[in-house]
Design an enzyme around this catalytic site. Structure first.
Site, mmCIF file in Angstrom:
data_model
loop_
_atom_site.group_PDB
_atom_site.id
_atom_site.type_symbol
_atom_site.label_atom_id
_atom_site.label_comp_id
_atom_site.label_asym_id
_atom_site.label_seq_id
_atom_site.Cartn_x
_atom_site.Cartn_y
_atom_site.Cartn_z
ATOM 1 C CG ASP A 236 -1.905 1.094 1.258
ATOM 2 O OD1 ASP A 236 -3.098 0.800 1.143
ATOM 3 O OD2 ASP A 236 -1.501 2.275 1.380
ATOM 4 C CG LEU A 237 1.328 3.308 -3.618
ATOM 5 C CD1 LEU A 237 1.214 4.226 -4.813
ATOM 6 C CD2 LEU A 237 2.655 2.550 -3.670
ATOM 7 C CG ASP A 278 -3.006 3.661 -1.943
ATOM 8 O OD1 ASP A 278 -3.881 2.860 -1.555
ATOM 9 O OD2 ASP A 278 -2.479 4.496 -1.182
HETATM 10 N N1 LIG Z 1 -4.813 9.055 -9.092
HETATM 11 C C1 LIG Z 1 -5.557 8.055 -8.655
HETATM 12 N N2 LIG Z 1 -5.934 7.990 -7.354
HETATM 13 C C2 LIG Z 1 -6.670 6.948 -6.927
HETATM 14 C C3 LIG Z 1 -7.094 5.928 -7.799
HETATM 15 N N3 LIG Z 1 -7.833 5.022 -7.082
HETATM 16 C C4 LIG Z 1 -7.860 5.472 -5.809
HETATM 17 N N4 LIG Z 1 -7.167 6.631 -5.696
HETATM 18 C C5 LIG Z 1 -6.958 7.441 -4.495
HETATM 19 O O1 LIG Z 1 -6.023 6.765 -3.676
HETATM 20 C C6 LIG Z 1 -6.196 7.188 -2.330
HETATM 21 C C7 LIG Z 1 -6.008 5.962 -1.465
HETATM 22 O O2 LIG Z 1 -6.375 6.223 -0.159
HETATM 23 P P1 LIG Z 1 -5.452 5.893 1.097
HETATM 24 O O3 LIG Z 1 -4.682 4.637 0.883
HETATM 25 O O4 LIG Z 1 -6.341 5.963 2.281
HETATM 26 O O5 LIG Z 1 -4.491 7.149 1.070
HETATM 27 P P2 LIG Z 1 -3.047 7.299 1.685
HETATM 28 O O6 LIG Z 1 -2.794 8.765 1.716
HETATM 29 O O7 LIG Z 1 -2.086 6.473 0.892
HETATM 30 O O8 LIG Z 1 -3.177 6.750 3.162
HETATM 31 P P3 LIG Z 1 -2.122 5.821 3.890
HETATM 32 O O9 LIG Z 1 -2.143 4.523 3.139
HETATM 33 O O10 LIG Z 1 -2.634 5.696 5.283
HETATM 34 O O11 LIG Z 1 -0.781 6.492 3.805
HETATM 35 C C8 LIG Z 1 -7.580 7.837 -2.244
HETATM 36 O O12 LIG Z 1 -7.428 9.212 -2.081
HETATM 37 C C9 LIG Z 1 -8.194 7.583 -3.627
HETATM 38 O O13 LIG Z 1 -8.994 8.650 -4.080
HETATM 39 C C10 LIG Z 1 -6.708 6.026 -9.190
HETATM 40 O O14 LIG Z 1 -7.021 5.163 -10.028
HETATM 41 N N5 LIG Z 1 -5.944 7.078 -9.563
#
Ligand SMILES: Nc1nc2c(ncn2[C@@H]2O[C@H](COP(=O)(O)OP(=O)(O)OP(=O)(O)O)[C@@H](O)[C@H]2O)c(=O)[nH]1
Length: 614
Positions: A236-237, A278
């Site tokens: 997970d990013l 992510d």
């Molecule tokens: N650009 C882009 N963003 C996406 C896509 N699918 C999901 N996201 C975004 O990815 C984010 C994932 O959320 P989180 O994993 O909670 O965000 P985070 O900031 O990495 O949180 P932590 O994992 O706790 O560090 C959300 O803001 C979604 O809107 C996509 O296909 N493209």
């Protein structure tokens, strides 16, 4: 019918299977017809060496076609090659019969129709290639031998014209078959392309071209249970949302694509997927288990955290990675994936970058994720059941009300999760209402509402659903239960979230005839102003108060004050957590109206209540 034959006619394999079935049928049926024809000739006593040679050749070819179709080897080549061999054998023997003057009355119709029958399923290129041969053979045969057996005497030009006509006719038939074959191939190709596209779209994530979750699990399922050295990395990013917010979704998409590219380059993988958002997963295989899990996880992590080059300069992307290596304690693939997920969460919360699954440290997290994973299915399959706990009047100790609770039975997990474990998860997953309708329907069917009321716990989130009261009234009406038999139990949280709206909903429920109870009073902030703000009929005093009241006088005074407060506000005072005769005597002496607790009765599945209880 065939070993390993697949019935999936909507796939490429389906097309192949159809060809196999056709080839097998042609081989077997042709063989049988050939055998019957030969036996008839034997019975008529007309057998010659040439006939035996011809029929024997057909039998060998047809048998080979059927055998190859059955064993699924070179089906197409053997079928088409075999039919061409039969065609050629037919013409060669037809000329041989004619040359040896062994022709018969049927010879002419046979040379016209048998080649057509034999070749009609051939692909268009073969059919077109055979046209000159067919034209020439037909013309020579008819003009040289064809009419003799029919007892017709034509002049040479007449015979020439007739043979040209028949040769032309059969060539046109071959041409028509070729056109049909082109149309057939075209449809098949389109079908295969379409199916390929559909399958591709259904299994691949469109942004990164990695597998999606479903296809990833499907692929790994084919290798389950795996041999040693099979591991899943869950990624997970970190802080991806702020990156999206700051630089836009396009940049976010670019980063996801770059991470996917890096994952594609990881050696010794069985499958790589973007699970969603992510999150990514990689299935690594290391059959000889050459690397310890920690080393493999650290190496994979270091490949991913290298700065990404972008238009706005290098971006450093943090990744949290959980790594779980298969052993026999994993009963399913999803369990292994959830173990990697649990390790990833630990890596994220400790900011350690990567972590390998540890049975001791992560088993609680794995249990939670098992509940998250199974809960919805349990709800749909009827494994979430209604349980009730009795509430009695202190005046005569008669049970006049039951509190509705939910229990998870036959979960298939190591231990059936308790409500304290699954209710918060149900709330997080937005399943509380569904759970309420399921358990409520069961209770409404079982309880005798002439003797008992039913108390239902409602969370602020449930209340805020716009149609909550309407839906509740609908369910009651469907079971012919009056709203006057229902108490809604709310906690003080309803005051903290959207108070005005919640008060409006509670007033509606009250107007419909339901009573409202404030649950767990005394366990939280218990602000007195809250009692004035909410439309209440009953105060349920939290079990911690009666427990402490047994231990010291000060707490007993607090309990007494709470009961008196309820009475002065003209609310029913119900004390929860009464577990002994002593506690009961104490609260009766303080003037409580109702009591609930193990001394009155433990929660039990509603189906286990006996006739007199309900
Ligand atoms: N650009 C882009 N963003 C996406 C896509 N699918 C999901 N996201 C975004 O990815 C984010 C994932 O959320 P989180 O994993 O909670 O965000 P985070 O900031 O990495 O949180 P932590 O994992 O706790 O560090 C959300 O803001 C979604 O809107 C996509 O296909 N493209």
């Amino acid at each position: 019918m065939f070993p390993n034959a697949t019935a999936d006619k909507d796939s490429l394999q389906g097309l192949h299977d159809r060809l196999r079935v056709s080839a097998f049928s042609i081989g077997v049926m042709g063989f049988v017809v050939n055998a019957i024809a030969y036996l008839s000739i034997v019975l008529l006593g007309d057998v010659t060496a040439l006939i035996t040679l011809e029929v024997g050749s057909y039998a060998v070819v047809l048998g080979l076609i059927a055998f190859c179709a059955y064993r699924d080897v070179y089906v197409q080549r053997v079928l088409f090659g075999g039919l061409v061999a039969i065609y050629i054998t037919f013409w060669l023997t037809a000329f041989a019969y004619a040359y040896r003057q062994e022709t018969m009355l049927l010879s002419l119709p046979l040379v016209v129709f048998v080649p057509l029958l034999v070749t009609m399923v051939l692909p268009h290129k073969l059919l077109l290639g055979l046209i000159p041969f067919q034209f020439f053979a037909m013309h020579v045969y008819v003009s040289e031998f064809g009419l003799a057996d029919m007892g017709v005497t034509w002049s040479d030009p007449q015979q020439f014209a007739f043979s040209l006509g028949l040769a032309g006719f059969s060539s046109v038939c071959f041409l028509a078959f070729a056109v049909l074959a082109i149309a057939r191939t075209d449809t098949d190709v389109k079908l295969v392309d379409l199916m390929g596209d559909k399958e591709h779209m259904a299994s691949v994530d469109s942004l990164t071209e990695l597998l999606n979750r479903r296809a990833f699990l499907n692929r790994l399922e084919d290798h389950w249970p795996p041999s040693q050295g099979f591991a899943i990395a869950f990624l997970d990013l970190d802080h991806f949302k702020p990156l999206n917010d700051q630089y836009g979704h396009q940049m976010g998409d670019y980063v996801l694509g770059e991470v996917a590219n890096r994952l594609r380059e990881v050696p010794s993988t069985l499958a790589t997927a973007r699970l969603g958002g992510d999150e990514f997963a990689v299935c690594c295989i290391d059959p000889g288990r050459q690397k310890p899990a920690e080393e493999a996880a650290a190496e994979l992590h270091s490949r991913l955290v290298v700065d990404l080059q972008t238009d706005i300069g290098p971006i450093s992307m943090g990744v949290s990675l959980g790594f779980a290596v298969y052993d026999e304690s994993y009963e399913s693939l999803s369990m292994l994936l959830r173990a990697a997920d649990a390790a990833m969460r630990r890596a994220k919360s400790t900011k350690s970058g990567w972590a390998t699954f540890d049975h001791e440290i992560d088993s609680a997290a794995l249990a939670t994720s098992s509940i998250e994973f199974e809960l919805k299915a349990a709800l749909r399959s009827g494994n979430i059941r209604a349980a009730v706990q009795p509430i009695a009047l202190t005046s005569d100790m008669n049970v006049t009300e039951y509190e509705l609770l939910a229990r998870w039975v036959n979960s298939g997990l190591e231990q059936d999760p308790g409500p304290a474990q699954f209710i918060p998860i149900a709330e997080k997953q937005g399943l509380l209402n569904e759970m309420l309708w399921v358990t409520l329907s069961e209770a409404l069917d079982e309880l005798n509402f002439e003797r008992h009321r039913l108390a239902i716990n409602v969370s602020p989130a449930q209340l805020s659903a716009s149609d909550f009261v309407d839906k509740l009234l609908e369910v009651l009406e469907a079971h012919a239960v009056s709203p006057g038999s229902i108490t809604l139990e709310v906690t003080e949280e309803v005051v903290f979230r959207n108070l005005d709206r919640n008060v409006e909903v509670l007033n509606r429920a009250r107007e419909a005839g339901m009573a409202i109870a404030l649950d767990d009073f005394g366990s939280g902030y218990s602000s007195l102003s809250m009692l004035g703000a909410l439309p209440l009929d009953k105060l349920k005093i939290d079990q911690t108060l009666i427990r402490k009241a047994q231990e010291d006088r000060r707490s007993a005074n607090i309990l007494n004050a709470a009961i008196t407060l309820a009475q002065q506000l003209e609310l029913i005072a119900c004390v929860e957590g009464v577990e002994t005769q002593e506690a009961l005597d104490q609260v009766v002496a303080m003037g409580a109206d109702q009591v609930q607790g193990y001394f009155i009765g433990r929660p039990s599945l509603i189906q286990t209540l006996t006739g007199s209880d309900v």
